[in-house]
Design a protein around this motif. Structure first.
Motif, PDB file in Angstrom:
ATOM      1  N   UNK A 324       0.851  -1.260  -0.064  1.00  0.00           N
ATOM      2  CA  UNK A 324       0.066   0.167   0.063  1.00  0.00           C
ATOM      3  C   UNK A 324       0.639   1.199  -0.097  1.00  0.00           C
ATOM      4  N   UNK A 325       2.316   1.128   0.091  1.00  0.00           N
ATOM      5  CA  UNK A 325       3.067   2.275   0.187  1.00  0.00           C
ATOM      6  C   UNK A 325       4.391   1.910  -0.655  1.00  0.00           C
ATOM      7  N   UNK A 326       3.937   1.455  -1.900  1.00  0.00           N
ATOM      8  CA  UNK A 326       4.948   1.062  -2.676  1.00  0.00           C
ATOM      9  C   UNK A 326       5.800   2.120  -3.426  1.00  0.00           C
ATOM     10  N   UNK A 327       7.116   2.362  -3.309  1.00  0.00           N
ATOM     11  CA  UNK A 327       7.788   3.348  -3.951  1.00  0.00           C
ATOM     12  C   UNK A 327       7.606   3.736  -5.435  1.00  0.00           C
ATOM     13  N   UNK A 343      -2.912   8.709   3.858  1.00  0.00           N
ATOM     14  CA  UNK A 343      -2.006   9.694   3.783  1.00  0.00           C
ATOM     15  C   UNK A 343      -0.851   9.637   4.692  1.00  0.00           C
ATOM     16  N   UNK A 344      -1.107   9.232   5.578  1.00  0.00           N
ATOM     17  CA  UNK A 344       0.026   8.881   6.870  1.00  0.00           C
ATOM     18  C   UNK A 344       0.668   7.810   6.657  1.00  0.00           C
ATOM     19  N   UNK A 345       0.123   6.778   6.031  1.00  0.00           N
ATOM     20  CA  UNK A 345       1.144   5.933   5.704  1.00  0.00           C
ATOM     21  C   UNK A 345       2.362   6.138   4.908  1.00  0.00           C
ATOM     22  N   UNK A 592       0.412  -1.387  12.540  1.00  0.00           N
ATOM     23  CA  UNK A 592      -0.619  -1.427  11.541  1.00  0.00           C
ATOM     24  C   UNK A 592      -2.003  -1.039  12.206  1.00  0.00           C
ATOM     25  N   UNK A 593      -2.300   0.354  11.749  1.00  0.00           N
ATOM     26  CA  UNK A 593      -3.439   1.227  11.746  1.00  0.00           C
ATOM     27  C   UNK A 593      -4.838   0.487  12.013  1.00  0.00           C
TER      28      UNK A 593
END
Length: 677
Positions: A324-327, A343-345, A592-593
């Protein structure tokens, strides 16, 4: 092998050929005939089942043609051992098999040529190409389906005739069989010839692409959903189809693989499947202002290179997984997330995605998920166990299946007061890890065994009349769905046609039919749950019932770190997440939110009682308020609706794309004026 029957057929086929040789050497016509029959039938059965064995035999030079040739050579050996080498039938057999194999080359060439010529550079759905180019009907399925196997089996008449001639010592029957084989083989070749040229062939690639560009110029698509992936990943694009249908701008779906097109769910949105990168880059997409990407894959570059549109990563789920936060997300103009959590991730991951490039749009797909209404008196609470798959990296924290799955299910099926268990695994389960596949099978067995035991428990009763009525309704709905989908041969969107070219020609969706199918699927889901007791444990695999349907009939869920958890939070119901990597509760929540309002399970699943207490008594649910806050944080506000937020984001980005294009035109005009001066 896939099944015991396939294993038996494979063994018979492998033993049949040595038996044929032995019968030929003895010689014995009855034994040879029996062994030949076994090899024919076993081979045919394995091919119909697409058995792993027959697929591998071709890799070791024992493919279908070789097996038929060996059987024919052994038949000639049998004739020689019967002292018929000077008989006319002996020479007739040799001439027959040479001629028959002479027909294999033109037959194979024609089949290949027909398939290649009917494979157009693009395949479409919901696009009127028939008024622009002529696409003839596909050849009869009887001609092309399993064509090599059909052609080779034409030798059966000759083989039977020759065996009878050997037994009767008369060449007449043999030559009748030889005539039938050669005649049918020749007729098969002649029947294929009209489809390789003239009016029975589709137009060439240039004409097809020109017709697509002509349609694009007329339709003027504004927002594109672009997708590339394996057949198993079709769910990632299917989840966005309803959202695309609700866009205020003109939508278009671009796919890159034919396998995805064939797995695409019914939709009213125009679809273009363009396997070739060059063909895609030459499509006229000048009116498109926003391109949406559901997956990070290499083929995205073929559209990302177009500067006249803005590119957005929308993903196929919202979770705390590293994916979910792939560069790779840096390549897009914007990244759209469901809520503030996304957004925060990115901020925490620090992978180069700027905060100003992130837009919160909610999750339009979650609209069908119903909220919590409590467990009615007398109904057995339902707990959904929906673990994710093992992933590519072997991380033990990916899935609870291997280390905790059996413990979870055992405690749930033995819970007192009782609960019902629905087990719905991820469709990729077991594709990478044998351990995960084995755990899945054991859990399936556990659930099925518990279901069988519960069915004999006198505490649980069945309303037989209501169940029977629901099953009858299911049968009626399924029959109507099959009828609407083209006699069961398609999925309601033109995919059950003769071939790709014909499906492209006839793939215009019937809106009334599409709406009826949607209504019937809703009715099917309702009837499905009424057709089974509300206390019956069930294993649910495949596309139906859908995951969100399982959410709606469940009172709680156990899962892993995945988008399933984020989606379930929309329901407001209690849920548990397994800390399979054993990070510890605080560290697990910190990383993990989505688990911050969950019951955290260890691999022993000892904490399941907390979840079940919250299900049975809402007043004993200490995490209820936390779930409300987390829902807003992960998925955004309820108002405006997610689809309204999504449409606003599309419109805003389209304005940015248009402003960029106007600016480029102005600069180009100014530069031209300077050069002229």
């Amino acid at each position: 092998m896939g099944s015991a029957a396939e294993l038996a057929a494979a063994a018979l086929m492998m033993l049949g050929f040595p038996a044929l040789m032995l019968a030929a050497l003895v010689p014995s016509i009855p034994a040879f005939a029996a062994a030949a029959a076994v090899t024919y039938l076993a081979d045919h059965y394995l091919h119909r089942k697409s058995s792993y064995l027959v697929n591998r035999l071709s890799k070791v030079r024992a493919g279908l043609s070789i097996r038929f040739l060996i059987r024919q050579l052994l038949l000639i050996l049998l004739l020689a051992r019967l002292s018929l080498a000077d008989n006319l039938i002996y020479y007739g057999a040799i001439a027959c098999f040479i001629a028959f194999y002479g027909l294999q080359a033109p037959h194979g060439a024609l089949v290949t040529l027909i398939r290649n010529r009917r494979r157009m550079p693009v395949a479409t759905r919901n696009i009127d190409l028939a008024s622009r180019i002529r696409i003839p009907d596909a050849p009869s399925r009887r001609l092309l389906h399993r064509s090599a196997e059909k052609m080779l089996h034409l030798d059966l008449a000759a083989v039977v005739g020759i065996l009878v001639s050997g037994a009767l010592e008369s060449a007449v029957v043999g030559f009748v069989g030889i005539g039938i084989t050669v005649g049918l083989g020749s007729a098969y070749v002649l029947a294929l010839m009209p489809y390789v040229r003239g009016a029975k062939t589709p137009p060439n690639a240039d004409k097809v692409l020109a017709a697509v560009d002509d349609w694009l110029a007329e339709y003027k698509p504004e927002t594109v959903l672009y997708f590339s992936g394996s057949k198993d990943s079709a769910y990632q694009v299917n989840m966005w189809l309803e959202t695309m249908e609700q866009l205020d701008s003109k939508p278009l779906i671009i796919l890159r693989e034919r396998a995805i097109l064939n797995s695409l769910a019914p939709t009213t949105v125009p679809v273009i499947c363009v396997p070739g990168g060059v063909h895609l880059m030459n499509l006229d997409l000048t009116n498109v202002r926003v391109a949406l990407y559901a997956a990070n894959v290499g083929k995205n570059i073929h559209l990302l290179r177009v500067p006249t549109m803005k590119h957005v990563f929308i993903g196929h789920g919202d979770s705390d997984k590293l994916a979910s936060v792939n560069p790779y997300s840096k390549v897009y103009d914007e990244v759209w997330t469901a809520g503030r959590a996304g957004r925060d991730r990115y901020a925490i991951a620090d992978v180069g995605v700027r905060d100003e490039d992130i837009v919160e749009v909610g999750r339009p797909q979650l609209a069908p998920i119903q909220g919590r209404h409590g467990v009615p008196e007398g109904r057995t609470p339902t707990v959904l166990y929906a673990p994710t798959w093992e992933g590519w990296d072997g991380n033990p924290g990916n899935t609870s299946l291997v280390l905790a799955g059996e413990n979870i299910v055992k405690k749930l099926v033995k819970a007192d007061p009782p609960v019902r268990v629905l087990y719905k695994p991820h469709p990729f389960t077991g594709t990478v890890s044998k351990e995960a596949g084995a755990a899945h099978r054991r859990i399936t067995a556990l659930v099925e065994k518990a279901a069988a035991e519960r069915a004999t428990d006198t505490r649980f009763t069945v309303d037989a009349a209501a169940q029977s009525a629901a099953k009858a309704e299911l049968t009626r709905i399924e029959a109507r769905l099959a009828e609407l989908s083209g006699n069961g041969g398609g999925n309601g969107n033109g995919f059950g046609k003769g071939d790709e070219a014909e499906a492209t020609r006839d793939g215009l969706v019937d809106i009334a039919k599409h709406e009826e199918i949607a209504r019937l699927r809703t009715e099917w889901n309702d009837a499905y749950w009424r057709s089974v007791p509300d206390w019956e444990h069930r294993v649910i695999t495949g596309a139906e019932p859908r995951l969100y349907d399982c959410f709606n009939v469940s009172d709680a869920m156990v899962s892993d770190i995945s988008s399933v958890v984020s989606d379930f939070i929309a329901s407001g119901k209690p849920y548990a997440v397994t800390d399979s990597a054993e990070l510890g509760v605080e560290e697990f929540k910190r990383q993990n939110t989505a688990v911050r309002a969950a019951t955290i399970l260890s691999n022993s699943a000892a904490e399941l009682g907390e979840l079940l207490d919250a299900v049975r008594d809402p007043s004993a649910d200490p995490l209820a308020e936390d779930r409300k806050d987390l829902k807003r944080y992960l998925l955004g506000p309820d108002e405006p609706t997610s689809i309204e937020q999504f449409n606003t984001a599309v419109a805003n980005l389209a304005i940015k794309a248009e402003a960029r294009n106007v600016g480029q035109e102005s600069r180009a005009a100014a530069t031209g004026a300077e050069l002229t001066a």
